[in-house]
Design an enzyme around this catalytic site. Structure first.
Site, PDB file in Angstrom:
ATOM      1  N   CYS A   1       0.816  -1.225   0.000  1.00 43.33           N
ATOM      2  CA  CYS A   1       0.000   0.000   0.000  1.00 43.33           C
ATOM      3  C   CYS A   1       0.846   1.271   0.000  1.00 43.33           C
ATOM      4  O   CYS A   1       0.375   2.327  -0.412  1.00 43.33           O
ATOM      5  CB  CYS A   1      -0.955   0.001   1.193  1.00 43.33           C
ATOM      6  SG  CYS A   1      -2.107  -1.375   1.142  1.00 43.33           S
TER       7      CYS A   1
ATOM      8  N   HIS B   1      -3.730   7.437   1.867  1.00 46.47           N
ATOM      9  CA  HIS B   1      -4.045   6.071   1.439  1.00 46.47           C
ATOM     10  C   HIS B   1      -5.465   5.761   1.898  1.00 46.47           C
ATOM     11  O   HIS B   1      -5.846   6.082   3.024  1.00 46.47           O
ATOM     12  CB  HIS B   1      -3.047   5.096   2.074  1.00 46.47           C
ATOM     13  CG  HIS B   1      -3.381   3.667   1.802  1.00 46.47           C
ATOM     14  ND1 HIS B   1      -3.710   3.214   0.539  1.00 46.47           N
ATOM     15  CD2 HIS B   1      -3.453   2.588   2.627  1.00 46.47           C
ATOM     16  CE1 HIS B   1      -3.961   1.922   0.606  1.00 46.47           C
ATOM     17  NE2 HIS B   1      -3.820   1.520   1.849  1.00 46.47           N
TER      18      HIS B   1
ATOM     19  N   ASN C   1     -10.041  -0.175  -0.680  1.00 44.60           N
ATOM     20  CA  ASN C   1      -8.577  -0.086  -0.585  1.00 44.60           C
ATOM     21  C   ASN C   1      -7.961  -0.684  -1.856  1.00 44.60           C
ATOM     22  O   ASN C   1      -7.994  -1.896  -2.056  1.00 44.60           O
ATOM     23  CB  ASN C   1      -8.112  -0.847   0.658  1.00 44.60           C
ATOM     24  CG  ASN C   1      -6.604  -0.778   0.863  1.00 44.60           C
ATOM     25  OD1 ASN C   1      -5.875  -0.311   0.000  1.00 44.60           O
ATOM     26  ND2 ASN C   1      -6.157  -1.252   2.017  1.00 44.60           N
TER      27      ASN C   1
END
Ligand code: UT7
Length: 321
Positions: free
Chosen positions: A114, A248, A278
């Site tokens: 990520c 994020h 996500n």
């Protein structure tokens, strides 16, 4: 004059198929209510078989090229941040290079899950400032749906597929435009809190995502607040100087808690987790592209990017648009 990496264009690409929480609840023991309350997620895009990390990345890259008014021949560096490459090798960056028709240039992938896009931006920034290339495509692209265990409701509801790209150009400037600071971190001792239980060198399989969600949540808020403090101190600016934070997009509660810790009002935080879920390395450039295209992020704005993910890895960047 100072040589800096300047943001010249952005782009993004999402798979055709969008899946709501209610649709997901038909195949997994979950509910729209649980997912929205715990994460803020309402939809995610899921790649069809013909949509891959490289094809999504190439589509995002093409948009970024158009936005910058450049052509594939101008590109000297392509970095793809991904944890879900089309193949173990070659790098997805070389596939993107072929798909967009870029001639011989530097092309490689970065694996920091990520945080991958932040790592890729930091590497591109260094390479542009030291003359390795004039124009770079920095792409975050993922097809996380391919590594989800669709029987595991604690992970499969959280992720989505997509790609975002930015075009960075090396320019000698006499103002404060461009990437002003980046900070990266990793702590491998936490690798078993968020990982994939397979790989070429261990099981010979691709594996599935495994996560201790509550622990990851706790570390994320602490690490993100601290790395944001670091980059802001690097540039000598305070929370009130920030025009936009592009975080994020893992969980709305993490984003809210981090913003609160730093005293940043919610109106200055770009939020896409409700629409995209996500998307790992793609989430920051996807959100950035959205906010640039809808006119929120404008020339002259001070923008902060941040991410945290498996490894653990985490990082942040400050740039003046
Ligand atoms: O990209 C960077 C990495 N990822 C993250 O940053 C994610 C970080 N973690 C999180 O976002 C949150 O921890 C989650 C969203 C994963 C979980 O939220 P939570 O508030 O920490 O829930 P929990 O794991 O403590 O689970 C609470 C309950 C459990 O039931 P019991 O044991 O209390 O009876 C779970 O079994 O919720 C249950 N549960 C679900 N229920 C319905 C877990 N997943 C689901 C689900 N639907 N999908």
């Amino acid at each position: 004059m100072t040589r800096r990496a300047i943001l010249a264009g952005t782009g993004s690409s999402l798979p055709r198929t969008r899946v709501s929480n209610a649709e997901l609840a038909k195949r997994v023991d979950t509910s729209d209510e649980w997912i929205v309350e715990r994460t803020g997620i309402r939809f995610r895009h899921i790649a069809e078989p013909d949509e891959t990390t490289a094809t999504l990345g190439a589509a995002a890259a093409q948009q970024a090229l158009e936005a910058a008014g450049l052509s594939p021949e101008d590109i000297g560096l392509i970095i793809v941040a991904t944890a879900t490459p089309d193949n173990t090798f070659p790098a997805s960056a070389t596939k993107v290079q072929a798909l967009i028709g870029a001639p011989d240039c530097i092309a490689f992938d970065v694996a920091a899950v990520c945080s991958g896009f932040l790592y890729a931006v930091s590497v591109a920034d260094s390479m542009l400032r030291t003359g390795a290339a004039k124009h770079a495509l920095v792409i975050g692209s993922e097809t996380f749906s391919r590594i989800l265990d669709w029987e595991d409701r604690t992970t499969c509801v959280l992720f989505g597929d997509g790609a975002g790209a930015i075009l960075l150009s090396a320019e000698d400037v006499d103002d404060d435009r461009g990437i002003l600071a980046t900070r990266l971190h990793a702590e491998g001792k936490y690798s078993d809190m968020l990982y994939v239980d397979g790989g070429p060198s261990t099981t010979g399989t691709v594996g599935h995502v495994r996560m201790q969600g509550r622990e990851v949540f706790r570390h994320a808020v602490t690490n993100l607040a601290s790395v944001l403090g670091e980059v802001m101190a690097d540039v000598g600016l305070a929370a009130e100087d920030i025009d936009w934070v592009v975080p994020h997009q893992a969980n709305k509660r993490i984003i809210d808690a981090t913003a609160k810790k730093l005293g940043l009002p919610a109106e200055r935080v770009v939020l896409t987790v409700d629409q995209h879920a996500n998307t790992s390395a793609a989430s920051v450039p996807l959100a950035l592209d959205l906010a640039v295209r809808d006119g929120r992020i404008k020339r002259g704005d001070l923008v902060v990017l941040e991410a945290m993910g498996g490894g653990f890895t985490w990082g942040a960047a400050v740039l003046r648009i």
